[in-house]
Scaffold this motif. Structure first.
Motif, PDB file in Angstrom:
ATOM      1  N   SER A   3      37.980  78.572 -68.200  1.00  0.00           N
ATOM      2  CA  SER A   3      39.322  78.388 -67.641  1.00  0.00           C
ATOM      3  C   SER A   3      39.837  79.610 -66.904  1.00  0.00           C
ATOM      4  CB  SER A   3      40.304  78.015 -68.753  1.00  0.00           C
ATOM      5  OG  SER A   3      40.339  79.033 -69.746  1.00  0.00           O
ATOM      6  N   ARG A  47      42.032  82.190 -62.234  1.00  0.00           N
ATOM      7  CA  ARG A  47      42.036  80.938 -62.978  1.00  0.00           C
ATOM      8  C   ARG A  47      40.893  80.109 -62.410  1.00  0.00           C
ATOM      9  NH1 ARG A  47      46.819  80.044 -65.808  1.00  0.00           N
ATOM     10  NH2 ARG A  47      45.595  78.339 -66.724  1.00  0.00           N
ATOM     11  N   THR A  48      40.152  79.427 -63.258  1.00  0.00           N
ATOM     12  CA  THR A  48      38.943  78.761 -62.782  1.00  0.00           C
ATOM     13  C   THR A  48      38.814  77.324 -63.288  1.00  0.00           C
ATOM     14  OG1 THR A  48      37.669  79.673 -64.636  1.00  0.00           O
ATOM     15  CG2 THR A  48      37.632  80.912 -62.572  1.00  0.00           C
ATOM     16  N   SER A  49      38.004  76.585 -62.563  1.00  0.00           N
ATOM     17  CA  SER A  49      37.651  75.227 -62.955  1.00  0.00           C
ATOM     18  C   SER A  49      36.143  75.068 -62.790  1.00  0.00           C
ATOM     19  CB  SER A  49      38.388  74.209 -62.071  1.00  0.00           C
ATOM     20  OG  SER A  49      37.996  72.883 -62.397  1.00  0.00           O
ATOM     21  N   PHE A  62      40.997  80.384 -58.550  1.00  0.00           N
ATOM     22  CA  PHE A  62      42.346  80.230 -57.994  1.00  0.00           C
ATOM     23  C   PHE A  62      43.227  81.438 -58.314  1.00  0.00           C
ATOM     24  CE2 PHE A  62      40.363  76.286 -59.180  1.00  0.00           C
ATOM     25  CZ  PHE A  62      40.375  75.595 -57.977  1.00  0.00           C
ATOM     26  N   LEU A  68      45.491  75.960 -59.525  1.00  0.00           N
ATOM     27  CA  LEU A  68      44.543  75.228 -60.369  1.00  0.00           C
ATOM     28  C   LEU A  68      45.056  73.826 -60.671  1.00  0.00           C
ATOM     29  CD1 LEU A  68      42.055  74.981 -62.146  1.00  0.00           C
ATOM     30  CD2 LEU A  68      43.301  76.198 -63.955  1.00  0.00           C
TER      31      LEU A  68
END
Length: 216
Positions: A3, A47-49, A62, A68
């Protein structure tokens, strides 16, 4: 699920950034605006996905939670994949996306490469009442990366053969001790940066430095 990521930026090329976390370099896809705000050698938090497919693991990064959230919302629309969602975020701020949806303005989405008229209308219909983001004036990234004296000095040092991370640190150190006049002139700031890299180099490479300064 990954995340968020925090670590040293190893490289940035186009829309792909590599961030080192615990000795492992993670390739993260970001928007062009976000890439402009990432500096090699500096620490960054994204922030990641993580998108998991049968034959691929892709990590998207992001600036903040709003980006996100919008990315995840867009991916929930039929016909919008991760790349198309990133394309929308590259073209518009989260607040602008939310406003376009609220105004039922599908024309804003039709301007995005890869988003056709039907998909644009579907985005507006599918996301109605679902986007709540914090308004912000602008992304800071473009301002941080406008061409400046410091940027040109960094380019000159890399052209002289210095590693980008080492050169960037020397420029930062030079800016910290430079006078206002020196910070405004490439030749003066370049000489100060060379001083930070070593007195011997400054003596032996003065001619090269002057030549490099004249080309940037």
């Amino acid at each position: 699920m990954i995340s968020s990521v925090r670590g040293t930026v190893l490289s940035v090329a186009g829309h792909l950034a590599v961030v080192e976390v615990g000795g492992v370099g993670l390739a993260i896809q970001v928007t062009p605006q976000h890439a402009l705000g990432l500096r090699v050698g500096a620490e960054a938090t994204l922030r990641t996905s993580l998108i998991v497919r049968e034959d691929d693991l892709s990590l998207f990064g992001f600036v903040d939670a709003d980006e996100l959230a919008v990315f995840d919302a867009l991916r929930g629309v039929t016909g919008v994949g991760p790349k198309s969602a990133m394309g929308v975020l590259a073209a518009m701020e989260p607040a602008q996306i939310a406003q376009a949806v609220a105004l039922e303005d599908d024309s804003a989405f039709r301007k995005v490469s890869g988003i056709g008229p039907k998909t644009a209308k579907l985005i507006v219909l599918s996301l109605a009442g679902k986007l709540f983001v914090t308004a912000r004036t602008a992304r800071p990234a473009p301002v941080a990366k406008t061409t400046s004296v410091a940027d040109n000095v960094l380019i000159a040092l890399v052209g002289l053969g210095w590693n980008e991370r080492v050169a960037a640190q020397a420029v930062d150190d030079a800016v910290a001790v430079a006078s206002a006049a020196d910070r405004a002139a490439v030749p003066a700031l370049l000489r100060l940066a060379l001083t930070q890299l070593g007195p011997a180099l400054q003596t032996n490479s003065r001619a090269e430095a002057d030549s490099a300064a004249s080309t940037v």
